[in-house]
Design a protein around this motif. Sequence first.
Motif, PDB file in Angstrom:
ATOM      1  N   ILE A   1      58.609  59.327 -15.029  1.00 48.90           N
ATOM      2  CA  ILE A   1      58.558  58.318 -13.958  1.00 48.90           C
ATOM      3  C   ILE A   1      58.352  58.992 -12.602  1.00 48.90           C
ATOM      4  O   ILE A   1      57.564  58.515 -11.772  1.00 48.90           O
ATOM      5  N   ALA A   2      59.026  60.117 -12.375  1.00 47.48           N
ATOM      6  CA  ALA A   2      58.849  60.849 -11.118  1.00 47.48           C
ATOM      7  C   ALA A   2      57.410  61.345 -10.979  1.00 47.48           C
ATOM      8  O   ALA A   2      56.841  61.325  -9.879  1.00 47.48           O
ATOM      9  N   CYS A   3      56.807  61.787 -12.080  1.00 49.16           N
ATOM     10  CA  CYS A   3      55.406  62.233 -12.033  1.00 49.16           C
ATOM     11  C   CYS A   3      54.464  61.072 -11.712  1.00 49.16           C
ATOM     12  O   CYS A   3      53.519  61.234 -10.946  1.00 49.16           O
ATOM     13  N   LEU A   4      54.739  59.913 -12.290  1.00 48.15           N
ATOM     14  CA  LEU A   4      53.910  58.739 -11.994  1.00 48.15           C
ATOM     15  C   LEU A   4      54.013  58.350 -10.521  1.00 48.15           C
ATOM     16  O   LEU A   4      53.006  58.035  -9.884  1.00 48.15           O
ATOM     17  N   VAL A   5      55.208  58.395  -9.985  1.00 49.83           N
ATOM     18  CA  VAL A   5      55.393  58.100  -8.559  1.00 49.83           C
ATOM     19  C   VAL A   5      54.649  59.125  -7.711  1.00 49.83           C
ATOM     20  O   VAL A   5      53.986  58.785  -6.723  1.00 49.83           O
ATOM     21  N   GLY A   6      54.737  60.400  -8.091  1.00 47.18           N
ATOM     22  CA  GLY A   6      54.028  61.453  -7.370  1.00 47.18           C
ATOM     23  C   GLY A   6      52.518  61.268  -7.405  1.00 47.18           C
ATOM     24  O   GLY A   6      51.830  61.496  -6.407  1.00 47.18           O
ATOM     25  N   VAL A   7      51.984  60.842  -8.561  1.00 44.39           N
ATOM     26  CA  VAL A   7      50.540  60.578  -8.667  1.00 44.39           C
ATOM     27  C   VAL A   7      50.149  59.430  -7.751  1.00 44.39           C
ATOM     28  O   VAL A   7      49.133  59.503  -7.048  1.00 44.39           O
ATOM     29  N   PHE A   8      50.957  58.369  -7.719  1.00 45.49           N
ATOM     30  CA  PHE A   8      50.634  57.236  -6.859  1.00 45.49           C
ATOM     31  C   PHE A   8      50.698  57.606  -5.380  1.00 45.49           C
ATOM     32  O   PHE A   8      49.824  57.216  -4.591  1.00 45.49           O
TER      33      PHE A   8
END
Length: 81
Positions: free
Chosen positions: A8-15
């Motif tokens: 989830i943290a990686c997805l937030v970082g990508v966004f």
Amino acid sequence: MHLFIGLIACLVGVFISSYLLIKKYKNQKLACPRDNPCDSVTHSSFSKTFGIPNEILGLFYFLAVGFLIINILLTGGSPWV
């Protein structure tokens, strides 16, 4: 459970990296708290590392870590990879 939180943290970082990249190259204003000069930071000489924009480096970093986490989840590999 900690792998899902990391994903989830990686997805937030990508966004966030994608948002910054799109706003920067469309020359749109960033939403900054308290009228801080975010645009002067994103267009400064410190906005690149080895000639590569920090937004692109962040995007690749979060994608790479996300793919590692997905690989661990799908193969049941060691989380210490």
